[in-house]
Design a protein around this motif. Structure first.
Motif, mmCIF file in Angstrom:
data_model
loop_
_atom_site.group_PDB
_atom_site.id
_atom_site.type_symbol
_atom_site.label_atom_id
_atom_site.label_comp_id
_atom_site.label_asym_id
_atom_site.label_seq_id
_atom_site.Cartn_x
_atom_site.Cartn_y
_atom_site.Cartn_z
ATOM 1 N N ALA A 40 0.833 -1.197 0.000
ATOM 2 C CA ALA A 40 0.000 0.000 0.000
ATOM 3 C C ALA A 40 0.872 1.254 0.000
ATOM 4 O O ALA A 40 1.994 1.254 0.511
ATOM 5 N N ASP A 41 0.336 2.326 -0.569
ATOM 6 C CA ASP A 41 1.059 3.601 -0.583
ATOM 7 C C ASP A 41 1.104 4.176 0.828
ATOM 8 O O ASP A 41 0.110 4.134 1.561
ATOM 9 N N ILE A 42 2.259 4.720 1.198
ATOM 10 C CA ILE A 42 2.411 5.243 2.567
ATOM 11 C C ILE A 42 2.673 6.759 2.579
ATOM 12 O O ILE A 42 2.672 7.369 3.639
ATOM 13 N N ILE A 43 2.904 7.358 1.431
ATOM 14 C CA ILE A 43 3.141 8.805 1.385
ATOM 15 C C ILE A 43 1.821 9.513 1.132
ATOM 16 O O ILE A 43 1.079 9.158 0.209
ATOM 17 N N GLN A 44 1.549 10.532 1.965
ATOM 18 C CA GLN A 44 0.311 11.293 1.804
ATOM 19 C C GLN A 44 0.576 12.766 2.112
ATOM 20 O O GLN A 44 1.550 13.112 2.783
#
Length: 616
Positions: free
Chosen positions: A2-6
């Motif tokens: 899953a993407d972790i940068i937001q």
């Protein structure tokens, strides 16, 4: 995976940005004052409550803002000075990043009131934590008023890191001084908790310095003026005899902006080379004007550090200008011997030219000044020495006039005296167990080896416990001065002395009069020389303003530490044998002899076994 940068939410991003811009209440004061100056004001009011933690308000009579501008001013990176990157090198204003109001609004309750000259009514905006709670029309005078309340209300951790009110107020006063000194053409008024602390009318630069630091400052200033193609210098430096132990009165302004520069400060110090005592620093208030294209202001969040294109040239010009001013006003010593008026050329011969030939000298060798005097006959005188068999014969035949017989010396009785040993008897010599090493350490022998004591730190510990005891029991001896001692300080320094007056009296100081800019002392603690009183008080004021004790320490503890530091025996001072032994005995009579008041080691021990290992 899953993407972790937001992306961060806006309010969190604003709070992080606020951490760079707003570090303490003084940061808010700086940003708001700079905005008021950019608005073209000639009168600015600063209102502070509880050292800025409760309220920071800046009121100006500038050009104000429109409704749209007032709302946009709270957006991030909103500025009226920058259009492209090249404008960063053509700056003639203060606030140019557009982050000040946005950062402040993210961590405080902000109320803005503004009105332009041609408008009948103004606008008000109320914000809490980057959110606009109200925006309305309001009746307000021309200019802008910004009120910042409850700083760090939504970041309790940041609020807990703030120092005591005295220290935070000191930082606010420093920022106020920096802005006020850079703009003598603007009137400033400073209110602290309802009391007027400063009222600075529009004046020239010298008068502005005097209004801030006291009338006594006027006689300490030496003007500095220099203009070259690269740099223009104007301002004042302090005379060497008024140098202080602290760096409080050192101000550099580049294009009307306060900066810190250790490199340029070294140029000033080198100009004073040989004129200052060790540990003292000269005062200076210097304005440097350079081409904006040759400096970069945008290298530090607080904009107090800038980068110069050619620092070496500025260093040389600044050093030469200050040195020239000190010499021009007979401040710097010169190689000049006293002129003898007898060696001057007579007035009637000043136009005569020197002779080409060497003058001749005629001497009459046959001249005798005594040839006309009659010879004087000398008379021979002979003396006959009568032999004396013993000293008793010297008194034979002596009779006192008016008395019948001479007193019989045989009837005189003398008291017997005990036999005393000569103090210079080489056979009996007192042995000492202490030795001084390099006028810094005291070496003493103990059963297990030897002891090495730092004399400065040890004396600090002794004095610290003595003063702490005097302050606690409120009873210390005082020695009266033959003539009252009149000392001059600035307004804020006098305020610190008044705050500590009661504690100072418990240590032995006796104040006869305390005025706005001076104090009169008629008594000092026992053992304190009169010449050291001003140095002690200056050091004490500096410690109170800048050094903050932990929460479990009181002002009494800080006062005892400061006085002990000022009066302790210095490194390099030679001590007699009895003074060395007295210092050792007093140290080990203390409750905590191991460390100085600053928690530094006072002595070290070396056993015989450790010494033996050195010779293996």
């Amino acid at each position: 995976m899953a993407d972790i940068i937001q992306l961060l939410p806006d309010h969190v991003a604003n709070q992080i940005a606020a951490g760079e811009v707003v570090q303490r209440p003084a940061s808010v004061v700086k940003e708001l004052l700079e905005n008021a100056i950019d608005a073209g004001s000639d009168s600015i009011k600063l209102i502070i409550k509880d050292a800025g933690k409760t309220l920071v308000q800046v009121i100006d009579n500038g050009k104000g803002m429109s409704t749209t501008d007032a709302r946009l001013s709270f957006e991030r990176h909103a500025t009226s000075k920058i259009r492209n990157a090249e404008d960063l090198f053509q700056l003639h204003t203060k606030g140019f990043r557009g982050e000040a109001l946005a950062s402040i609004a993210a961590i405080a309750h902000v109320e803005l009131k503004t009105k332009q000259p041609h408008d009948d009514v103004g606008n008000t905006i109320v914000m809490e934590g980057s959110k606009v709670t109200s925006q309305d029309v309001v009746v307000t005078p021309q200019g802008t008023s910004v009120s910042v309340k409850n700083l760090f209300f939504n970041i309790p951790a940041r609020r807990n890191f703030l120092k005591s009110d005295n220290v935070e107020l000191r930082h606010i006063i420093d920022e106020f001084h920096r802005v006020a000194l850079a703009h003598p053409g603007i009137g400033f008024v400073f209110y602290n908790n309802g009391n007027e602390a400063f009222n600075l009318p529009i004046s020239n630069y010298r008068q502005r310095i005097v209004n801030i630091f006291g009338t006594k400052t006027n006689e300490k200033l030496v003007p500095v003026e220099e203009e070259t193609e690269v740099l223009k210098i104007s301002g004042f430096v302090g005379k060497p005899e008024f140098a202080k132990k602290t760096r409080g009165e050192q101000y550099f302004f580049v294009n009307d902006r306060f900066i810190k520069s250790a490199y340029l400060n070294h140029a000033i110090a080198s100009a004073y080379d040989g004129l200052l005592k060790n540990g003292t620093h000269a005062s200076y208030f210097l304005n440097l004007t350079v081409d904006p294209q040759t400096i970069d202001i945008n290298i530090h969040p607080t904009k107090t550090e800038i980068k110069f294109d050619d620092e070496h040239t500025l260093y040389a010009i600044l050093r030469s200008a200050v040195k020239h001013s000190l010499g021009q006003f007979n401040i710097a010593p010169v190689l000049d011997f006293e002129r003898d008026a007898n060696l001057d050329t007579p007035y009637e011969l000043k136009k005569e030219s020197a002779r080409a030939s060497t003058p001749t000298i005629e001497v009459d060798r046959s001249f005798n000044p005594f040839q006309d005097e009659a010879p004087v006959k000398q008379r021979a005188v002979s003396y006959k020495k009568e032999p004396t068999e013993s000293w008793e014969s010297l008194y034979v035949g002596l009779e006192s006039k008016g008395t019948k017989t001479q007193q019989d010396f045989s009837e005189v009785h003398f008291e017997t005296e005990e036999a005393t040993v000569s103090m210079f008897d080489k056979d009996i010599e007192k042995t000492h167990t202490t030795y001084q090493l390099h006028n810094k350490y005291i070496v003493s022998t103990i059963k297990s080896g030897m002891l090495v004591i730092d004399q400065h730190r040890a004396h600090q510990r002794i004095l610290y416990e003595d003063y702490l005891q005097h302050l606690t029991i409120k009873g210390a001896l005082s020695q009266q001065l033959l003539f009252p001692l009149d000392l001059h300080f600035s307004n804020q320094e006098i305020a610190v002395i008044i705050q500590l007056k009661e504690d100072l009296e418990h240590t032995g100081f006796v104040f006869s009069n305390v005025k706005e800019e001076s104090i009169e002392i008629i008594g000092v603690p026992v053992g304190v020389p009169e010449s050291e009183v001003s140095i002690i008080l200056e050091q004490l004021i500096s410690d109170v303003e800048n050094e903050v004790p932990d929460s479990n320490f009181s002002a009494t503890d800080l006062l005892a530490k400061s006085m002990a530091k000022s009066l302790a025996i210095k490194t390099g001072q030679s001590l007699q044998k009895d003074e060395q032994e007295h210092l050792v005995n007093k140290l080990f009579a203390c409750k905590e002899p191991n460390v100085s008041p600053a928690n530094r080691t006072t002595f070290v021990t070396m056993s015989v076994d450790e010494l033996d290992k050195k010779f293996i």
